[in-house]
Design a protein around this motif. Structure first.
Motif, PDB file in Angstrom:
ATOM      1  N   GLN A   1       0.855  -1.315  -0.139  1.00 56.07           N
ATOM      2  CA  GLN A   1       0.000   0.120   0.024  1.00 56.07           C
ATOM      3  C   GLN A   1       0.953   1.324  -0.115  1.00 56.07           C
ATOM      4  OE1 GLN A   1      -2.291  -0.762   3.455  1.00 56.07           O
ATOM      5  NE2 GLN A   1      -4.046  -1.492   2.141  1.00 56.07           N
ATOM      6  N   GLN A   2       2.019   1.439   0.748  1.00 53.30           N
ATOM      7  CA  GLN A   2       2.852   2.445   0.897  1.00 53.30           C
ATOM      8  C   GLN A   2       3.659   2.480  -0.353  1.00 53.30           C
ATOM      9  OE1 GLN A   2       3.019   4.397   3.811  1.00 53.30           O
ATOM     10  NE2 GLN A   2       3.976   5.525   2.160  1.00 53.30           N
ATOM     11  N   ALA A   3       3.945   1.606  -1.135  1.00 51.96           N
ATOM     12  CA  ALA A   3       4.695   1.768  -2.564  1.00 51.96           C
ATOM     13  C   ALA A   3       3.525   2.415  -3.557  1.00 51.96           C
ATOM     14  CB  ALA A   3       4.994   0.413  -2.905  1.00 51.96           C
ATOM     15  N   VAL A   4       2.347   2.203  -3.441  1.00 52.08           N
ATOM     16  CA  VAL A   4       1.459   2.822  -4.243  1.00 52.08           C
ATOM     17  C   VAL A   4       1.321   3.976  -3.942  1.00 52.08           C
ATOM     18  CG1 VAL A   4      -1.091   2.913  -5.001  1.00 52.08           C
ATOM     19  CG2 VAL A   4       0.085   0.606  -4.783  1.00 52.08           C
ATOM     20  N   MET A   5       1.002   4.472  -2.660  1.00 50.74           N
ATOM     21  CA  MET A   5       0.905   5.895  -2.091  1.00 50.74           C
ATOM     22  C   MET A   5       2.140   6.615  -2.505  1.00 50.74           C
ATOM     23  SD  MET A   5      -1.360   5.460   1.538  1.00 50.74           S
ATOM     24  CE  MET A   5      -0.044   4.462   2.240  1.00 50.74           C
ATOM     25  N   ASP A   6       3.300   6.345  -2.401  1.00 48.86           N
ATOM     26  CA  ASP A   6       4.493   6.691  -2.571  1.00 48.86           C
ATOM     27  C   ASP A   6       4.577   7.127  -4.105  1.00 48.86           C
ATOM     28  OD1 ASP A   6       5.207   6.659  -0.028  1.00 48.86           O
ATOM     29  OD2 ASP A   6       6.633   5.017  -0.148  1.00 48.86           O
TER      30      ASP A   6
ATOM     31  N   MET B   1      -5.929   2.193 -11.981  1.00 48.72           N
ATOM     32  CA  MET B   1      -4.415   2.219 -11.899  1.00 48.72           C
ATOM     33  C   MET B   1      -3.646   0.686 -12.060  1.00 48.72           C
ATOM     34  SD  MET B   1      -3.132   5.542 -10.338  1.00 48.72           S
ATOM     35  CE  MET B   1      -3.112   7.060 -11.289  1.00 48.72           C
ATOM     36  N   SER B   2      -2.654   0.697 -12.599  1.00 51.98           N
ATOM     37  CA  SER B   2      -1.934  -0.824 -12.355  1.00 51.98           C
ATOM     38  C   SER B   2      -0.429  -0.469 -12.901  1.00 51.98           C
ATOM     39  CB  SER B   2      -2.604  -1.902 -13.356  1.00 51.98           C
ATOM     40  OG  SER B   2      -1.934  -3.099 -13.365  1.00 51.98           O
TER      41      SER B   2
ATOM     42  N   SER C   1      -1.460 -10.308 -13.001  1.00 53.26           N
ATOM     43  CA  SER C   1      -2.763  -9.719 -12.657  1.00 53.26           C
ATOM     44  C   SER C   1      -2.699  -8.979 -11.073  1.00 53.26           C
ATOM     45  CB  SER C   1      -3.784 -11.131 -12.472  1.00 53.26           C
ATOM     46  OG  SER C   1      -3.904 -11.631 -13.743  1.00 53.26           O
ATOM     47  N   CYS C   2      -2.676  -7.661 -11.508  1.00 51.66           N
ATOM     48  CA  CYS C   2      -2.632  -6.934 -10.239  1.00 51.66           C
ATOM     49  C   CYS C   2      -2.721  -5.268 -10.621  1.00 51.66           C
ATOM     50  CB  CYS C   2      -1.436  -6.793  -9.558  1.00 51.66           C
ATOM     51  SG  CYS C   2      -1.480  -5.910  -8.068  1.00 51.66           S
ATOM     52  N   GLY C   3      -4.135  -4.957 -10.052  1.00 51.91           N
ATOM     53  CA  GLY C   3      -4.342  -3.612 -10.241  1.00 51.91           C
ATOM     54  C   GLY C   3      -5.018  -2.998  -9.125  1.00 51.91           C
ATOM     55  N   PHE C   4      -5.655  -1.823  -9.161  1.00 50.69           N
ATOM     56  CA  PHE C   4      -6.322  -1.358  -8.054  1.00 50.69           C
ATOM     57  C   PHE C   4      -7.190   0.098  -8.629  1.00 50.69           C
ATOM     58  CE2 PHE C   4      -2.037   0.298  -8.409  1.00 50.69           C
ATOM     59  CZ  PHE C   4      -2.260   1.680  -8.229  1.00 50.69           C
ATOM     60  N   ALA C   5      -8.111   0.151  -7.822  1.00 48.42           N
ATOM     61  CA  ALA C   5      -9.047   1.202  -7.889  1.00 48.42           C
ATOM     62  C   ALA C   5      -8.588   2.201  -6.687  1.00 48.42           C
ATOM     63  CB  ALA C   5     -10.644   1.199  -7.826  1.00 48.42           C
TER      64      ALA C   5
ATOM     65  N   ASN D   1      -3.425 -11.996  -6.868  1.00 48.72           N
ATOM     66  CA  ASN D   1      -2.774 -13.285  -6.221  1.00 48.72           C
ATOM     67  C   ASN D   1      -1.596 -12.952  -5.594  1.00 48.72           C
ATOM     68  OD1 ASN D   1      -0.548 -13.528  -8.033  1.00 48.72           O
ATOM     69  ND2 ASN D   1      -1.827 -14.604  -9.485  1.00 48.72           N
ATOM     70  N   VAL D   2      -0.709 -13.792  -4.903  1.00 47.46           N
ATOM     71  CA  VAL D   2       0.312 -13.411  -4.227  1.00 47.46           C
ATOM     72  C   VAL D   2       1.366 -12.801  -4.762  1.00 47.46           C
ATOM     73  CG1 VAL D   2       1.180 -15.843  -4.159  1.00 47.46           C
ATOM     74  CG2 VAL D   2       1.899 -14.219  -2.372  1.00 47.46           C
ATOM     75  N   PHE D   3       1.648 -13.282  -6.102  1.00 47.48           N
ATOM     76  CA  PHE D   3       2.706 -12.711  -6.861  1.00 47.48           C
ATOM     77  C   PHE D   3       2.206 -11.199  -7.687  1.00 47.48           C
ATOM     78  CE2 PHE D   3       2.998 -17.344  -7.559  1.00 47.48           C
ATOM     79  CZ  PHE D   3       3.978 -17.638  -6.731  1.00 47.48           C
ATOM     80  N   GLY D   4       0.962 -10.986  -7.640  1.00 50.13           N
ATOM     81  CA  GLY D   4       0.470  -9.853  -8.140  1.00 50.13           C
ATOM     82  C   GLY D   4       1.090  -8.720  -6.957  1.00 50.13           C
ATOM     83  N   TYR D   5       0.840  -9.034  -5.768  1.00 48.70           N
ATOM     84  CA  TYR D   5       1.038  -8.018  -4.686  1.00 48.70           C
ATOM     85  C   TYR D   5       2.798  -7.726  -4.721  1.00 48.70           C
ATOM     86  CZ  TYR D   5      -3.607  -8.204  -2.524  1.00 48.70           C
ATOM     87  OH  TYR D   5      -5.043  -8.089  -2.526  1.00 48.70           O
ATOM     88  N   VAL D   6       3.327  -8.867  -4.820  1.00 51.76           N
ATOM     89  CA  VAL D   6       4.901  -8.793  -4.839  1.00 51.76           C
ATOM     90  C   VAL D   6       5.495  -8.151  -5.939  1.00 51.76           C
ATOM     91  CG1 VAL D   6       6.859 -10.309  -4.969  1.00 51.76           C
ATOM     92  CG2 VAL D   6       5.304 -11.242  -3.408  1.00 51.76           C
ATOM     93  N   ALA D   7       4.804  -8.348  -7.259  1.00 54.60           N
ATOM     94  CA  ALA D   7       5.208  -7.532  -8.345  1.00 54.60           C
ATOM     95  C   ALA D   7       5.108  -6.202  -8.199  1.00 54.60           C
ATOM     96  CB  ALA D   7       4.901  -8.262  -9.583  1.00 54.60           C
ATOM     97  N   CYS D   8       3.973  -5.839  -7.760  1.00 53.96           N
ATOM     98  CA  CYS D   8       3.489  -4.387  -7.676  1.00 53.96           C
ATOM     99  C   CYS D   8       4.588  -3.841  -6.639  1.00 53.96           C
ATOM    100  CB  CYS D   8       1.934  -4.249  -7.019  1.00 53.96           C
ATOM    101  SG  CYS D   8       1.441  -2.549  -6.953  1.00 53.96           S
ATOM    102  N   GLN D   9       4.547  -4.400  -5.588  1.00 49.61           N
ATOM    103  CA  GLN D   9       5.510  -3.374  -4.646  1.00 49.61           C
ATOM    104  C   GLN D   9       6.836  -3.318  -5.198  1.00 49.61           C
ATOM    105  OE1 GLN D   9       5.484  -5.240  -0.599  1.00 49.61           O
ATOM    106  NE2 GLN D   9       7.633  -4.556  -0.080  1.00 49.61           N
ATOM    107  N   ALA D  10       7.446  -4.420  -5.562  1.00 47.52           N
ATOM    108  CA  ALA D  10       8.579  -4.391  -6.157  1.00 47.52           C
ATOM    109  C   ALA D  10       8.935  -3.513  -7.334  1.00 47.52           C
ATOM    110  CB  ALA D  10       9.209  -5.652  -6.761  1.00 47.52           C
ATOM    111  N   ALA D  11       7.926  -3.328  -8.221  1.00 45.33           N
ATOM    112  CA  ALA D  11       7.947  -2.462  -9.351  1.00 45.33           C
ATOM    113  C   ALA D  11       7.660  -1.055  -8.914  1.00 45.33           C
ATOM    114  CB  ALA D  11       6.775  -2.885 -10.290  1.00 45.33           C
TER     115      ALA D  11
END
Length: 400
Positions: free
Chosen positions: A85-90, A246-247, A258-262, A285-295
């Protein structure tokens, strides 16, 4: 002074090595894999330049994080951690000066489900959707699938640039029209809506009391010197009527994960949206969250190099069409890696099937409500683009 020169030398060498690891010219063979883009259902052996999927490997920070997560060996149900969540907000704050709160985020497996949820959650069955066209096909199919009516208003070209006329937008609004589906940056025309354009659109929506679902999945892929402005960042009043989708998937080539968010600041809209997911729409899925934070946490240098490479491909494509293929027309691509090409001077029968026979698979314009156009994805190694342009040129020379 000598110590400074030595440090600069090693720093320069280090940067060169980092740069060398990001090889966008590398030809990643995807033909005999699970790739949708490179599948060959018609057996044409055509160069695929259709679906919005890049041929570049994801950033090393993402693949490293995924490997580390795989090494844990347990893949049960996952939740969004404070870190992701913090990665998205940052990211939204540093790139768009848009401060969002963690409770505003509704996680999704992708943005197409978000379009469906917006139509289902924000409208009554008798109410209708408005969207500018041409547009990404799910904008046109989602309302109908969800049992809502659809109205459209046409984007127009003005001195080679696509625009949305505010008078025509207002005229297209019916008393039953309650939701604007909006795409910025725009797929397929590659347009970046400027702040003054967004402000005018927002004023129309406020005047007619429209809710807005703004698909901003390509916001990190601005190729010119413009700054993306999230529609919801214009004012608290506009945010209060807006669902922003966004994604990291388009930016970092993670669509298969497969990871996105409103982002929905209005708690009442957010609850309606979240409730509409029911048991049908899963979380990432678990990999979506991991990839989102890392990216978002470590992919910025990769993204900047990607943008440089895409600019080079865009410029090659635009110059080739202007200089070698005057039978085709395309407006300048301000964002995305998608070119919207006008084929109408070649005749009504010249479309995606013609180019596929020539050895290049493109997206036809009709599903976008843009007959007479094709969409070309130039997110590929430059040699692949050169090969495709040669095939296109040869095919057109044979008929003119």
């Amino acid at each position: 002074m000598l110590r400074c020169l030595i440090l600069c030398y090693f720093y320069r060498d280090s940067l060169a090595k980092v740069h060398m690891t990001i090889d966008f010219d590398r030809m990643n063979d995807r033909r005999n894999s699970d790739s949708l883009k490179w599948s060959d259902p018609l057996g044409k052996n055509a160069i695929p330049m259709w679906v919005a999927d890049m041929d570049f490997a994801a950033p090393e920070c993402v693949t490293r994080a995924l490997r580390e997560r795989i090494d844990q060996g347990v893949f049960g149900y996952a939740v969004a951690t404070k870190a992701v969540q913090q990665a998205v907000m940052d990211w939204t704050e540093s790139h768009y000066n848009w401060r969002i709160d963690p409770e505003w985020i509704v996680w999704l497996p992708g943005l197409v489900p978000g379009l469906h949820l917006a139509c289902r959650a924000l409208l009554k069955p008798e109410e209708e959707v408005l969207t500018p066209v041409p547009v990404y096909p799910p904008f046109l199919t989602a309302p109908r699938v969800e049992g809502r009516s659809l109205r459209t208003v046409s984007l127009k070209q003005d001195n080679g640039r696509w625009v949305l006329d505010m008078d025509e937008l207002s005229k297209a609004i019916h008393p039953r029209t309650k939701l604007l589906l909006f795409c910025n940056p725009h797929n397929p025309v590659g347009k970046v809506f400027r702040r003054e354009e967004l402000t005018a659109i927002a004023e129309v929506c406020e005047r007619h009391d429209l809710l807005i679902c703004s698909d901003e999945i390509h916001c990190d892929l601005i190729l010119d010197s413009y700054r993306h402005v999230p529609l919801a960042s214009l004012s608290k009043e506009i945010a209060n009527r807006t669902v922003t989708l966004m994604s990291p998937s388009k930016t970092f080539n993670l669509s298969g994960i497969s990871c996105g968010f409103a982002v929905i600041s209005n708690p009442e809209l957010r609850e309606r949206f979240r409730s509409a997911t029911g048991d049908l729409v899963p979380h990432p899925n678990v990999f979506g969250y991991v990839a989102c934070q890392a990216a978002y946490g470590g992919g910025e240098s990769w993204r900047l190099e990607l943008l440089d490479y895409l600019r080079g491909n865009r410029d090659l494509l635009e110059s080739c069409i202007a200089e070698r293929l005057p039978q085709l027309k395309m407006s300048h691509v301000e964002a995305t890696y998608l070119a919207w090409i006008d084929t109408r001077t070649l005749g009504e029968k010249i479309g995606a099937s013609f180019f596929e026979e020539a050895g290049v698979r493109l997206s036809g314009g009709i599903p976008f409500q843009g007959p007479g156009f094709v969409r070309l994805n130039f997110a590929c190694p430059r040699q692949t683009l050169r090969d495709a342009l040669e095939k296109i040129s040869s095919a057109i020379r044979r008929i003119v």
